[in-house]
Enzyme design. Structure first.
Site, PDB file in Angstrom:
ATOM      1  N   TYR A  91       2.564 -10.118  24.347  1.00 52.95           N
ATOM      2  CA  TYR A  91       1.471  -9.154  24.209  1.00 52.95           C
ATOM      3  C   TYR A  91       2.036  -7.853  23.664  1.00 52.95           C
ATOM      4  O   TYR A  91       2.813  -7.175  24.332  1.00 52.95           O
ATOM      5  CB  TYR A  91       0.791  -8.948  25.562  1.00 52.95           C
ATOM      6  CG  TYR A  91      -0.378  -7.980  25.566  1.00 52.95           C
ATOM      7  CD1 TYR A  91      -1.014  -7.577  24.391  1.00 52.95           C
ATOM      8  CD2 TYR A  91      -0.857  -7.475  26.772  1.00 52.95           C
ATOM      9  CE1 TYR A  91      -2.084  -6.700  24.413  1.00 52.95           C
ATOM     10  CE2 TYR A  91      -1.944  -6.598  26.801  1.00 52.95           C
ATOM     11  CZ  TYR A  91      -2.545  -6.213  25.616  1.00 52.95           C
ATOM     12  OH  TYR A  91      -3.609  -5.337  25.642  1.00 52.95           O
ATOM     13  N   TYR A  97       7.073   2.202  28.734  1.00 53.91           N
ATOM     14  CA  TYR A  97       7.775   3.410  29.141  1.00 53.91           C
ATOM     15  C   TYR A  97       9.269   3.392  28.786  1.00 53.91           C
ATOM     16  O   TYR A  97       9.780   4.354  28.234  1.00 53.91           O
ATOM     17  CB  TYR A  97       7.609   3.710  30.645  1.00 53.91           C
ATOM     18  CG  TYR A  97       8.169   5.075  31.009  1.00 53.91           C
ATOM     19  CD1 TYR A  97       7.448   6.232  30.752  1.00 53.91           C
ATOM     20  CD2 TYR A  97       9.441   5.197  31.559  1.00 53.91           C
ATOM     21  CE1 TYR A  97       7.967   7.479  31.037  1.00 53.91           C
ATOM     22  CE2 TYR A  97       9.974   6.439  31.848  1.00 53.91           C
ATOM     23  CZ  TYR A  97       9.236   7.582  31.589  1.00 53.91           C
ATOM     24  OH  TYR A  97       9.767   8.811  31.861  1.00 53.91           O
ATOM     25  N   ARG A 117      -0.219   1.378  24.365  1.00 56.03           N
ATOM     26  CA  ARG A 117       0.008   1.427  25.809  1.00 56.03           C
ATOM     27  C   ARG A 117       1.492   1.483  26.160  1.00 56.03           C
ATOM     28  O   ARG A 117       1.882   2.107  27.138  1.00 56.03           O
ATOM     29  CB  ARG A 117      -0.611   0.187  26.468  1.00 56.03           C
ATOM     30  CG  ARG A 117      -2.121   0.138  26.426  1.00 56.03           C
ATOM     31  CD  ARG A 117      -2.707   0.788  27.660  1.00 56.03           C
ATOM     32  NE  ARG A 117      -4.151   0.731  27.670  1.00 56.03           N
ATOM     33  CZ  ARG A 117      -4.883   0.865  28.769  1.00 56.03           C
ATOM     34  NH1 ARG A 117      -4.301   1.056  29.936  1.00 56.03           N
ATOM     35  NH2 ARG A 117      -6.186   0.837  28.707  1.00 56.03           N
TER      36      ARG A 117
END
Length: 289
Positions: free
Chosen positions: A137, A111, A142
């Site tokens: 990661y 975000y 996402r």
């Protein structure tokens, strides 16, 4: 870190089908045995596939306790611990008992969309604070920001950063990492369907979603690829082709939980804002099964 080569499972968190969707510890133990008996190499607990954003801090503590107790050293454990608040992640690291954990898997901040320098500084702080090794990661689908190959390679120089789970879907980016990474830095596929091609140019395995339901087949596929038997690995890979898109149609882990329910391993329940797989999706999954 040879213990983290091969097939790791991004384990789901089973919930009861009751309105409160409590953590189903009976089903959790069943899944632990099912995946371990299937021959996987290690487990990832409390990753994003585990719906970690909607699992409370107390539940995470209890899940970790139950998993450690039930696994009892049969396979190594990786623990998911990331976030978009660097100081918050540092605080989590200080508050969590990571005894017996082989490494943490830490997702790139979502975000906020930090710059590459912001991502680097975030991970350096996390790696300095972590009492166990760190696996990066990268999952731009996402997080809405990609960790570039240059950023990954810069972070690979840190003594406590031992690898990356690459789920960018960008094979060229993965190849650059493979070509320039330190010898002991682990390149791990974060996409089930890209595992075989990624192993062909240097990846050491996969952290798998489908492996929750098909641990034996996923482990066999990965071992064939790691041994250089790409013909056999590809045969197993192609069996997953029709099913894999359905895993993400209504978001992960909705699809794989529908499979697990069909196999009698746990409920398909998911916590809001995720929802249990729709009837149509369940029907299509059932036909493929």
């Amino acid at each position: 870190m040879d213990q983290l080569r091969g097939t790791g499972i991004a384990l789901v968190t089973p919930f009861t089908p009751t309105p409160d969707h409590a953590v189903d510890y009976v089903a959790l133990r069943r899944l632990l045995d099912f995946t371990i008996d299937g021959g996987i190499e290690y487990l990832v607990i409390n990753g994003t596939t585990a719906e970690s954003p909607t699992v409370t801090a107390d539940e995470k503590t209890e899940i970790l306790r139950v998993v450690k107790e039930h696994v009892a050293g049969r396979v190594p454990l990786v623990y998911g611990m990331g976030g978009n608040d660097t100081m918050g992640v540092e605080a989590q690291l200080q508050a969590t008992d990571l005894t017996g954990i082989a490494a943490i898997l830490s997702v790139s901040p979502a975000y906020n969309k930090p710059s590459q320098q912001g991502i680097i500084q975030h991970y350096l702080r996390v790696a300095d604070a972590s009492p166990v090794p760190v696996i990066l990661y990268n999952v731009p689908g996402r997080t809405s920001s990609n960790m570039t190959a240059d950023t990954t390679l810069r972070l690979a120089q840190h003594d406590n950063i031992i690898g990356t789970k690459e789920a960018s879907g960008n094979l060229e980016q993965c190849m650059v990492i493979a070509a320039r990474k330190p010898n002991n830095f682990l390149l791990i596929s974060g996409d089930d369907l890209l595992t075989v091609p990624m192993i062909s140019f240097g990846a050491v395995g996969v952290i798998s979603v489908l492996g929750n339901a098909f641990p034996e087949r996923m482990a066999q596929m990965t071992r064939h690829a790691l041994s250089g038997n790409f013909a056999e690995a590809s045969k197993l890979l192609y069996e997953f082709l029709p099913l894999n898109p359905l895993m993400y149609e209504e978001s992960n882990p909705v699809g794989v939980k529908a499979i697990l329910e069909a196999l009698g391993l746990c409920s398909a329940a998911a916590r809001l804002p995720l929802m249990e797989a729709s009837g149509g999706l369940k029907e299509r999954i059932q036909k493929l099964l």
